[in-house]
Design an enzyme around this catalytic site. Structure first.
Site, PDB file in Angstrom:
ATOM      1  N   HIS A 140       0.813  -1.223   0.000  1.00  0.00           N
ATOM      2  CA  HIS A 140       0.000   0.000   0.000  1.00  0.00           C
ATOM      3  C   HIS A 140       0.846   1.273   0.000  1.00  0.00           C
ATOM      4  O   HIS A 140       0.374   2.327   0.423  1.00  0.00           O
ATOM      5  CB  HIS A 140      -0.968  -0.019   1.202  1.00  0.00           C
ATOM      6  CG  HIS A 140      -1.986  -1.125   1.135  1.00  0.00           C
ATOM      7  ND1 HIS A 140      -2.768  -1.521   2.186  1.00  0.00           N
ATOM      8  CD2 HIS A 140      -2.350  -1.931   0.091  1.00  0.00           C
ATOM      9  CE1 HIS A 140      -3.566  -2.516   1.816  1.00  0.00           C
ATOM     10  NE2 HIS A 140      -3.315  -2.788   0.549  1.00  0.00           N
ATOM     11  N   GLY A 154      -1.522  -9.219  12.655  1.00  0.00           N
ATOM     12  CA  GLY A 154      -2.145  -7.922  12.926  1.00  0.00           C
ATOM     13  C   GLY A 154      -2.856  -7.317  11.741  1.00  0.00           C
ATOM     14  O   GLY A 154      -2.755  -6.116  11.499  1.00  0.00           O
ATOM     15  N   THR A 155      -3.581  -8.160  11.005  1.00  0.00           N
ATOM     16  CA  THR A 155      -4.395  -7.597   9.913  1.00  0.00           C
ATOM     17  C   THR A 155      -5.820  -8.116  10.035  1.00  0.00           C
ATOM     18  O   THR A 155      -6.035  -9.283  10.368  1.00  0.00           O
ATOM     19  CB  THR A 155      -3.812  -7.898   8.507  1.00  0.00           C
ATOM     20  OG1 THR A 155      -4.779  -7.522   7.519  1.00  0.00           O
ATOM     21  CG2 THR A 155      -3.413  -9.346   8.318  1.00  0.00           C
TER      22      THR A 155
HETATM   23  N1  APR Z   1      -1.116  -7.636  17.908  1.00  0.00           N
HETATM   24  C1  APR Z   1      -1.787  -8.379  16.980  1.00  0.00           C
HETATM   25  N2  APR Z   1      -2.879  -7.923  16.312  1.00  0.00           N
HETATM   26  C2  APR Z   1      -3.297  -6.682  16.606  1.00  0.00           C
HETATM   27  C3  APR Z   1      -2.652  -5.852  17.567  1.00  0.00           C
HETATM   28  C4  APR Z   1      -1.513  -6.384  18.235  1.00  0.00           C
HETATM   29  N3  APR Z   1      -0.839  -5.697  19.150  1.00  0.00           N
HETATM   30  N4  APR Z   1      -3.322  -4.663  17.624  1.00  0.00           N
HETATM   31  C5  APR Z   1      -4.325  -4.739  16.738  1.00  0.00           C
HETATM   32  N5  APR Z   1      -4.330  -5.957  16.121  1.00  0.00           N
HETATM   33  C6  APR Z   1      -5.217  -6.431  15.051  1.00  0.00           C
HETATM   34  C7  APR Z   1      -6.674  -6.038  15.191  1.00  0.00           C
HETATM   35  O1  APR Z   1      -7.379  -7.025  15.927  1.00  0.00           O
HETATM   36  C8  APR Z   1      -7.118  -5.987  13.733  1.00  0.00           C
HETATM   37  O2  APR Z   1      -7.584  -7.251  13.279  1.00  0.00           O
HETATM   38  O3  APR Z   1      -4.762  -5.808  13.883  1.00  0.00           O
HETATM   39  C9  APR Z   1      -5.838  -5.648  12.964  1.00  0.00           C
HETATM   40  C10 APR Z   1      -5.795  -4.226  12.436  1.00  0.00           C
HETATM   41  O4  APR Z   1      -6.783  -4.099  11.462  1.00  0.00           O
HETATM   42  P1  APR Z   1      -6.881  -2.849  10.469  1.00  0.00           P
HETATM   43  O5  APR Z   1      -6.829  -1.581  11.243  1.00  0.00           O
HETATM   44  O6  APR Z   1      -8.070  -3.125   9.612  1.00  0.00           O
HETATM   45  O7  APR Z   1      -5.522  -2.920   9.656  1.00  0.00           O
HETATM   46  P2  APR Z   1      -5.146  -3.679   8.324  1.00  0.00           P
HETATM   47  O8  APR Z   1      -5.718  -5.054   8.273  1.00  0.00           O
HETATM   48  O9  APR Z   1      -3.678  -3.529   8.174  1.00  0.00           O
HETATM   49  O10 APR Z   1      -5.877  -2.777   7.236  1.00  0.00           O
HETATM   50  C11 APR Z   1      -5.624  -3.072   5.886  1.00  0.00           C
HETATM   51  O11 APR Z   1      -6.939  -1.248   5.148  1.00  0.00           O
HETATM   52  O12 APR Z   1      -7.718   0.812   5.380  1.00  0.00           O
HETATM   53  C12 APR Z   1      -6.847   0.060   4.657  1.00  0.00           C
HETATM   54  O13 APR Z   1      -4.887   0.662   3.489  1.00  0.00           O
HETATM   55  C13 APR Z   1      -5.384   0.482   4.783  1.00  0.00           C
HETATM   56  O14 APR Z   1      -3.427  -0.958   4.904  1.00  0.00           O
HETATM   57  C14 APR Z   1      -4.716  -0.730   5.428  1.00  0.00           C
HETATM   58  C15 APR Z   1      -5.674  -1.842   5.051  1.00  0.00           C
END
Ligand code: APR
Length: 257
Positions: free
Chosen positions: A121, A197-198
């Site tokens: 991204h 963590g996604t």
């Molecule tokens: N350890 C493990 N997991 C964690 C932690 C942690 N300390 N803190 C948060 N999480 C998890 C949450 O439970 C959640 O499932 O990380 C995830 C974060 O989710 P999003 O905020 O949706 O992030 P992401 O999946 O990276 O988003 C993908 O969406 O909005 C777009 O471009 C943006 O790159 C981003 C993409």
């Protein structure tokens, strides 16, 4: 708290030749970087992501959009890699081939020592011209807090005079082709894919674990809670990435310190 690492995973990792990581905002959360959804609190609570993360939003109100991204870039500049980033980097000294594919726009994997990180991204620190798409060099140092709360005028392109925009992939834009190819290749060839963590909802990144599971890889999810990937991952390790990944390292290769 003792973290249970499944013995089958320990054995597979000890013999692994190729391990891949797909990381999301949760891997940087323990460094104090708000996840994409958390970022819309405080100063930004009356906005939604699609109001800020799209080309239309930039055309509509570029000072608002540039201010939001500079606020996020400033947070990253002040942050440090955490135990999850650092242990992922150390695993490269134990396994012949490690790929790190991230959806994050920060550089914390690189600062922890990981090499050849694939940014699906884009990156906050690689802004480009909105008109001619040439890279724009940012001045060094920590940017100012966007004035008056949130608005900040974007710089102008030194080649064409166009407005500079964040170097990230916005809603409605495609993931860069070369990065995508490397990510798919890593998922097809690895012995183990960790998704860390996604929320696994944003495409096309969310399809990578499916590609890996269809191939030869063992898919392992590390997250604070359940996601739509639970049924695809062979193991779901629930908890903070900065706790689980070091515990996993110790269980497989012995204490890292
Ligand atoms: N350890 C493990 N997991 C964690 C932690 C942690 N300390 N803190 C948060 N999480 C998890 C949450 O439970 C959640 O499932 O990380 C995830 C974060 O989710 P999003 O905020 O949706 O992030 P992401 O999946 O990276 O988003 C993908 O969406 O909005 C777009 O471009 C943006 O790159 C981003 C993409």
């Amino acid at each position: 708290m003792t973290i249970e690492i499944p013995s089958e995973l320990i054995v597979v990792l000890r013999n692994a030749r190729h391990v891949a990581f797909l990381t999301g905002a949760g891997v940087s959360a323990e460094s104090g970087i708000p996840t994409f959804r958390d970022a819309l609190t405080g100063l930004w609570e009356n906005f939604d992501a699609e109001q800020l993360a799209s080309a239309d939003a930039f055309r509509r109100d570029r000072e608002l959009v540039w201010g939001w991204y500079e606020w996020r870039r400033m947070k990253v500049l002040k942050a440090e890699p955490n135990a999850a980033h650092c242990t992922i980097s150390t695993i490269a000294s134990k396994v012949p081939h490690v790929d790190v594919v991230t959806q994050n726009v920060d550089d914390l994997h690189e600062r922890a020592g990981s090499e050849n990180v694939v940014h699906l991204h884009g990156r906050l620190d690689h802004p480009i011209c909105f008109a001619c798409r040439r890279l724009h060099e940012l001045s060094l140092g920590i940017p100012e807090e966007p004035e008056g709360g949130r608005r900040l005028a974007p710089p102008r392109c030194e080649y064409c005079g166009g407005y500079v925009r964040p170097g990230v992939v916005w809603f409605g834009e495609s993931v860069p082709e070369s990065e995508w190819k490397v990510a798919v290749d890593a998922c097809r060839k690895c012995d183990v894919l960790f998704t860390v963590g996604t929320s696994s909802i944003v495409q096309p990144a969310a399809s990578l674990p499916v590609i890996a599971a269809r191939g030869r890889a063992m898919v392992v999810q590390i997250n604070l809670g359940p996601t739509s990937l639970d049924g695809i991952a062979q193991f779901n390790l629930v908890g903070q990435a900065g706790v689980i990944i070091p515990a996993l390292f110790d269980a497989v290769w012995g204490p890292s310190k």
